[in-house]
Design an enzyme around this catalytic site. Structure first.
Site, PDB file in Angstrom:
ATOM      1  N   ASP A 155      -1.966  -1.482   9.133  1.00 35.76           N
ATOM      2  CA  ASP A 155      -1.626  -1.499   7.704  1.00 35.76           C
ATOM      3  C   ASP A 155      -0.120  -1.593   7.510  1.00 35.76           C
ATOM      4  O   ASP A 155       0.429  -1.061   6.539  1.00 35.76           O
ATOM      5  CB  ASP A 155      -2.175  -0.234   7.034  1.00 35.76           C
ATOM      6  CG  ASP A 155      -2.121  -0.316   5.513  1.00 35.76           C
ATOM      7  OD1 ASP A 155      -2.135   0.748   4.855  1.00 35.76           O
ATOM      8  OD2 ASP A 155      -2.036  -1.442   4.979  1.00 35.76           O
ATOM      9  N   LYS A 158       2.407  -7.477   7.348  1.00 32.93           N
ATOM     10  CA  LYS A 158       1.249  -8.376   7.550  1.00 32.93           C
ATOM     11  C   LYS A 158       1.568  -9.428   8.608  1.00 32.93           C
ATOM     12  O   LYS A 158       0.676  -9.874   9.317  1.00 32.93           O
ATOM     13  CB  LYS A 158       0.846  -9.018   6.222  1.00 32.93           C
ATOM     14  CG  LYS A 158       0.668  -7.991   5.081  1.00 32.93           C
ATOM     15  CD  LYS A 158      -0.090  -6.735   5.495  1.00 32.93           C
ATOM     16  CE  LYS A 158       0.147  -5.553   4.576  1.00 32.93           C
ATOM     17  NZ  LYS A 158      -0.324  -4.268   5.145  1.00 32.93           N
ATOM     18  N   ASP A 183      -6.143  -3.613   7.153  1.00 31.97           N
ATOM     19  CA  ASP A 183      -6.090  -3.624   5.694  1.00 31.97           C
ATOM     20  C   ASP A 183      -5.471  -4.936   5.212  1.00 31.97           C
ATOM     21  O   ASP A 183      -4.766  -5.626   5.951  1.00 31.97           O
ATOM     22  CB  ASP A 183      -5.237  -2.438   5.188  1.00 31.97           C
ATOM     23  CG  ASP A 183      -5.337  -2.282   3.671  1.00 31.97           C
ATOM     24  OD1 ASP A 183      -4.379  -1.774   3.074  1.00 31.97           O
ATOM     25  OD2 ASP A 183      -6.372  -2.680   3.100  1.00 31.97           O
ATOM     26  N   ASN A 184      -5.747  -5.303   3.961  1.00 35.06           N
ATOM     27  CA  ASN A 184      -5.045  -6.401   3.281  1.00 35.06           C
ATOM     28  C   ASN A 184      -5.212  -7.783   3.900  1.00 35.06           C
ATOM     29  O   ASN A 184      -4.318  -8.628   3.782  1.00 35.06           O
ATOM     30  CB  ASN A 184      -3.527  -6.111   3.218  1.00 35.06           C
ATOM     31  CG  ASN A 184      -3.205  -4.757   2.697  1.00 35.06           C
ATOM     32  OD1 ASN A 184      -2.645  -3.929   3.414  1.00 35.06           O
ATOM     33  ND2 ASN A 184      -3.555  -4.489   1.459  1.00 35.06           N
ATOM     34  N   GLU A 213      -5.974  -2.003  -3.708  1.00 36.08           N
ATOM     35  CA  GLU A 213      -5.911  -0.631  -4.222  1.00 36.08           C
ATOM     36  C   GLU A 213      -5.536  -0.579  -5.700  1.00 36.08           C
ATOM     37  O   GLU A 213      -4.602  -1.221  -6.138  1.00 36.08           O
ATOM     38  CB  GLU A 213      -4.903   0.205  -3.406  1.00 36.08           C
ATOM     39  CG  GLU A 213      -3.540  -0.422  -3.166  1.00 36.08           C
ATOM     40  CD  GLU A 213      -3.475  -1.206  -1.861  1.00 36.08           C
ATOM     41  OE1 GLU A 213      -4.507  -1.704  -1.405  1.00 36.08           O
ATOM     42  OE2 GLU A 213      -2.375  -1.330  -1.316  1.00 36.08           O
TER      43      GLU A 213
HETATM   44  O1  LIG Z   1       3.280  -4.400   2.840  1.00 36.31           O
HETATM   45  C1  LIG Z   1       2.359  -3.604   2.839  1.00 36.31           C
HETATM   46  N1  LIG Z   1       2.304  -2.627   3.753  1.00 36.31           N
HETATM   47  C2  LIG Z   1       3.314  -2.540   4.811  1.00 36.31           C
HETATM   48  C3  LIG Z   1       4.589  -1.817   4.383  1.00 36.31           C
HETATM   49  C4  LIG Z   1       5.118  -1.035   5.571  1.00 36.31           C
HETATM   50  C5  LIG Z   1       6.100  -1.796   6.428  1.00 36.31           C
HETATM   51  C6  LIG Z   1       6.119  -1.338   7.819  1.00 36.31           C
HETATM   52  C7  LIG Z   1       6.571  -2.044   8.892  1.00 36.31           C
HETATM   53  C8  LIG Z   1       6.443  -1.370  10.119  1.00 36.31           C
HETATM   54  C9  LIG Z   1       6.812  -1.789  11.409  1.00 36.31           C
HETATM   55  N2  LIG Z   1       6.628  -1.010  12.499  1.00 36.31           N
HETATM   56  C10 LIG Z   1       6.067   0.203  12.372  1.00 36.31           C
HETATM   57  C11 LIG Z   1       5.675   0.699  11.132  1.00 36.31           C
HETATM   58  C12 LIG Z   1       5.877  -0.110  10.011  1.00 36.31           C
HETATM   59  S1  LIG Z   1       5.522   0.198   8.339  1.00 36.31           S
HETATM   60  C13 LIG Z   1       1.294  -3.657   1.779  1.00 36.31           C
HETATM   61  C14 LIG Z   1       1.547  -4.426   0.640  1.00 36.31           C
HETATM   62  C15 LIG Z   1       0.595  -4.496  -0.384  1.00 36.31           C
HETATM   63  C16 LIG Z   1       0.842  -5.327  -1.595  1.00 36.31           C
HETATM   64  C17 LIG Z   1       2.129  -5.425  -2.124  1.00 36.31           C
HETATM   65  C18 LIG Z   1       2.354  -6.196  -3.244  1.00 36.31           C
HETATM   66  C19 LIG Z   1       1.302  -6.876  -3.863  1.00 36.31           C
HETATM   67  F1  LIG Z   1       1.534  -7.621  -4.957  1.00 36.31           F
HETATM   68  C20 LIG Z   1       0.021  -6.782  -3.346  1.00 36.31           C
HETATM   69  C21 LIG Z   1      -0.210  -6.015  -2.211  1.00 36.31           C
HETATM   70  C22 LIG Z   1      -0.607  -3.777  -0.281  1.00 36.31           C
HETATM   71  C23 LIG Z   1      -0.847  -3.024   0.861  1.00 36.31           C
HETATM   72  O2  LIG Z   1      -2.006  -2.322   0.991  1.00 36.31           O
HETATM   73  C24 LIG Z   1       0.087  -2.959   1.891  1.00 36.31           C
HETATM   74  O3  LIG Z   1      -0.220  -2.219   3.000  1.00 36.31           O
HETATM   75 MG   LIG Z   2      -2.315  -1.797   3.010  1.00 30.98          MG
END
Ligand SMILES: O=C(NCCCCc1cc2cnccc2s1)c1cc(-c2ccc(F)cc2)cc(O)c1O
Ligand SMILES: [Mg+2]
Length: 228
Positions: A155, A158, A183-184, A213
């Protein structure tokens, strides 16, 4: 320089969820994010699919890529038997700090593994690692004395889903029967990951349609069983 969204979630939970009650923390986050301010938790609809996969897999070793505020970490941890270990990796130290405080409010036995002072061995269920997945995944065996993961909840970025899945394979962290839940895969989408797990003979993949969500937008999670 006011508060951040994770801080506003934390303050709402501290004001309105019962201490030590992980279910009330989970539902407080869902009510805040559906009524007050959207946030990228897996949410209640996809969360029910996550719950079902955790219960069906009965995992002893779980890896989560992307902690954010720890919402899915708490959904998973509450369903694990004592002795199970849940490793969650977060890149952003502010998100990690908020997650830790939410775990405390929920009474979840959690430890910041990136802190120096820590008792030897896994004294707790949730272990939060700070850093990038591509750097930390190759260190997990040595650092945490873990051989294989039974369940991986993906998660985070992406664009990292596919390279990190390849990395998990190369590091020998998956065994026959290991379950990946991503997810996603529809929104924002992870097309290269989907193409890989759906066409590789090494995975049996299944799509669970749902919604993004807290919104009426199509999304879904992909469950892929590693065949070894
Ligand atoms: O980007 C998303 N989740 C990732 C963010 C964490 C980045 C990390 C990188 C990294 C690298 N190494 C270790 C740990 C980590 S944590 C995300 C985005 C949406 C979304 C956003 C706008 C929209 F209009 C529609 C859906 C919905 C979701 O459910 C999501 O999960
Ligand atoms: Mg997500």
């Amino acid at each position: 320089s006011g508060t951040t969204r994770p801080m506003r979630i934390l303050h709402y939970v501290q004001r309105s969820a019962k201490c030590g009650d992980v279910l009330s923390v989970i539902s407080a986050i869902d009510s805040f994010c559906s009524k007050v301010e959207w946030a990228m938790n897996v949410g209640d609809k996809k969360g029910e699919i996550l719950d079902a996969v955790v219960l069906e897999t009965r995992p002893r070793y779980v890896l989560e890529l992307g902690t954010y505020c720890g919402y899915s970490t708490m959904r998973i941890a509450r369903l694990l038997p004592p002795g199970a270990r849940l490793i969650t990796i977060e890149m952003n130290s502010h998100y990690a700090q908020v997650a830790k405080e939410l775990f405390q409010h929920a009474g979840l036995d959690a430890q910041d593994k990136s802190a120096e002072k820590r008792p030897a061995g896994p004294t707790c269920k949730v272990e939060l690692l700070l850093g990038s997945s591509s750097v930390l995944i190759p260190q997990l065996k040595k650092k945490l004395d873990i051989d294989k993961f039974d369940l991986v909840f993906i998660d985070h970025w992406k664009v990292s889903y596919l390279p990190d899945t390849r990395l998990l394979e190369e590091c020998g962290l998956l065994k026959s029967g290991s379950v990946l839940l991503a997810d996603n895969v529809t929104c924002p989408g992870a097309p290269d990951y989907l193409e890989y797990v759906r066409n590789s003979p090494r995975y049996r993949s299944q799509y669970f349609p749902s919604q993004l969500e807290y919104l009426q937008v199509e999304d879904g999670v992909e469950k892929s069983v590693f065949l070894g």
